[in-house]
Design a protein around this motif. Structure first.
Motif, PDB file in Angstrom:
ATOM      1  N   ILE A  93       1.868 -19.166  53.813  1.00 16.08           N
ATOM      2  CA  ILE A  93       3.100 -18.522  53.341  1.00 16.08           C
ATOM      3  C   ILE A  93       3.419 -17.357  54.252  1.00 16.08           C
ATOM      4  CG2 ILE A  93       4.241 -17.325  51.450  1.00 16.08           C
ATOM      5  CD1 ILE A  93       1.250 -19.540  50.740  1.00 16.08           C
ATOM      6  N   THR A 108       8.131 -20.281  53.485  1.00 14.37           N
ATOM      7  CA  THR A 108       8.394 -18.978  52.879  1.00 14.37           C
ATOM      8  C   THR A 108       8.188 -19.114  51.369  1.00 14.37           C
ATOM      9  OG1 THR A 108      10.737 -19.498  52.618  1.00 14.37           O
ATOM     10  CG2 THR A 108      10.079 -18.357  54.653  1.00 14.37           C
ATOM     11  N   PRO A 109       8.026 -18.015  50.636  1.00 14.92           N
ATOM     12  CA  PRO A 109       7.849 -18.122  49.182  1.00 14.92           C
ATOM     13  C   PRO A 109       9.011 -18.860  48.505  1.00 14.92           C
ATOM     14  CG  PRO A 109       7.297 -15.917  49.915  1.00 14.92           C
ATOM     15  CD  PRO A 109       7.890 -16.616  51.101  1.00 14.92           C
ATOM     16  N   GLY A 113       8.533 -22.424  48.603  1.00 17.75           N
ATOM     17  CA  GLY A 113       7.307 -22.844  47.939  1.00 17.75           C
ATOM     18  C   GLY A 113       7.488 -23.345  46.528  1.00 17.75           C
ATOM     19  N   PHE A 165      -1.726 -16.241  52.728  1.00 17.89           N
ATOM     20  CA  PHE A 165      -0.526 -15.417  52.585  1.00 17.89           C
ATOM     21  C   PHE A 165      -0.495 -14.429  53.749  1.00 17.89           C
ATOM     22  CE2 PHE A 165      -1.677 -16.847  48.364  1.00 17.89           C
ATOM     23  CZ  PHE A 165      -0.462 -17.258  47.812  1.00 17.89           C
ATOM     24  N   SER A 221       5.089  -8.451  49.143  1.00 18.18           N
ATOM     25  CA  SER A 221       4.954  -8.180  47.713  1.00 18.18           C
ATOM     26  C   SER A 221       5.571  -6.846  47.309  1.00 18.18           C
ATOM     27  CB  SER A 221       3.471  -8.208  47.335  1.00 18.18           C
ATOM     28  OG  SER A 221       3.277  -7.909  45.989  1.00 18.18           O
ATOM     29  N   PHE A 272       7.803 -13.307  45.233  1.00 17.26           N
ATOM     30  CA  PHE A 272       6.513 -13.514  45.886  1.00 17.26           C
ATOM     31  C   PHE A 272       5.384 -13.440  44.863  1.00 17.26           C
ATOM     32  CE2 PHE A 272       2.697 -11.802  47.901  1.00 17.26           C
ATOM     33  CZ  PHE A 272       2.526 -12.671  48.973  1.00 17.26           C
ATOM     34  N   PHE A 300       5.286 -16.423  42.652  1.00 18.06           N
ATOM     35  CA  PHE A 300       4.766 -17.577  43.379  1.00 18.06           C
ATOM     36  C   PHE A 300       3.245 -17.519  43.461  1.00 18.06           C
ATOM     37  CE2 PHE A 300       3.436 -19.443  47.463  1.00 18.06           C
ATOM     38  CZ  PHE A 300       3.811 -20.758  47.232  1.00 18.06           C
ATOM     39  N   THR A 318       0.559 -20.295  41.967  1.00 15.29           N
ATOM     40  CA  THR A 318      -0.410 -21.033  42.781  1.00 15.29           C
ATOM     41  C   THR A 318      -1.783 -21.038  42.118  1.00 15.29           C
ATOM     42  OG1 THR A 318      -1.035 -19.092  44.119  1.00 15.29           O
ATOM     43  CG2 THR A 318       0.781 -20.451  44.926  1.00 15.29           C
TER      44      THR A 318
END
Length: 306
Positions: free
Chosen positions: A135, A179-180, A183, A200, A206, A215, A218, A222
């Motif tokens: 990412i 990119t986030p 994602g 990341f 963030s 972000f 995301f 995950t």
């Protein structure tokens, strides 16, 4: 001090002092690295006499082929020990980060530019047996990472800049570089992808007021959808990389480091309306010295060597 260095006054004392400082504290003082850079530019012959020792105490063992002094031999032995343990010519910083990534599920670290972070990433990408998701904060970095990864992996590894489950029967594993925002599509395939590593890069995203919310959301998804995958957060230099773990409550089996070591020094120049360059230093605001050499020409010639 800036003027003295450019004039060649006391530069051997500066070089010897830098070696002692790096041996005791590591290369963490940017003012010292600035002085070394100026000496190398203006007095390369003198600098070359000390260069092997400087590289040794900076932990750049792989650049030393045959030690020629006691201190070089000591540091060469340290480098050999690291290589024997990890099977790679790591710097101490790289070795520390690699060990934490290997033994922890969550790892967050920060390191200045040019400390070998990209080499560490290469090893992680090559060695991971399962799918990888990288990412990055911008599309420009997607293209940069894509070129790097394609050169690293074999043809059996599918490298994609988007999320899609394609070419299933001819793919050993996948590397997604996104990119986030891109994602979000990843979670449609939580039962199909076997992701072993989330990397990341430049996770300071963030902290942005708007994109940071996406972000963080995301990151949490995950962990919910791929709980067995390692999560590694890499930052440029920040003082509290552990904050990334705290905010997501990644406490168990986690670790963090803030590395302050630098591998390169910086030289600072300004140019007036007549195109004349002048050295200045952020570490000594009263230091301004005219640059007598053609710094543009010398820099271009140096770049031709690479």
């Amino acid at each position: 001090m800036l003027k003295n260095i450019i004039q060649g006054i006391g530069i051997r004392e500066v070089l010897e002092s830098a070696i002692r400082e790096f041996h005791e504290s590591g290369p963490i003082n940017m003012a010292t690295l600035e002085k070394l850079s100026l000496i190398k530019i203006h007095y390369p012959d003198i600098f070359s006499e000390y260069e092997a020792k400087i590289l040794s105490v900076m932990g750049l063992f792989y650049k030393i082929t045959k030690p020629k002094s006691f201190i070089e031999s000591v540091y060469k032995n340290l480098g050999n020990t690291i290589e024997d343990q990890f099977g790679k010519p790591f710097t101490p910083m790289q070795a520390s980060a690699y060990k934490s990534i290997s033994t922890k599920k969550f790892y967050s670290f920060s390191a200045p530019t040019s400390t070998g972070k990209s080499h560490l990433f290469r090893d992680l990408i090559k060695e991971e047996l399962h799918d990888i998701v990288i990412i990055v904060p911008s599309r420009a970095l997607i293209a940069e990472f894509y070129s790097l990864v394609v050169e690293l992996v074999g043809k059996e590894v599918l490298v994609l800049q988007f999320i899609e489950n394609i070419n299933q029967h001819h793919t050993a594993r996948r590397v997604f570089i996104i990119t986030p925002e891109r994602g979000v599509e990843l979670f449609k395939y939580s039962d199909e992808f076997e992701i072993g590593l989330f990397l990341f890069d430049e996770a300071q995203l963030s902290e942005e007021p708007i994109r940071g919310i996406s972000f963080d959301a995301f990151v949490r998804r995950t962990e919910k959808s791929f709980p067995n995958a390692k999560k590694v957060f890499a930052h440029p230099f920040v003082s509290n990389p552990e904050a990334q773990l705290t905010k997501h409550r990644f406490f168990k089996n986690s670790s963090s480091n803030s590395f302050k070591q630098n591998n390169v020094g910086k030289v600072y120049l300004s140019r007036d309306e007549n195109g004349v360059f002048e050295y200045f230093s952020p570490f000594n605001k009263s230091a301004h010295v005219k640059c007598e050499m053609d710094i543009v020409e010398s820099t271009l010639k140096m770049m031709e060597q690479f």
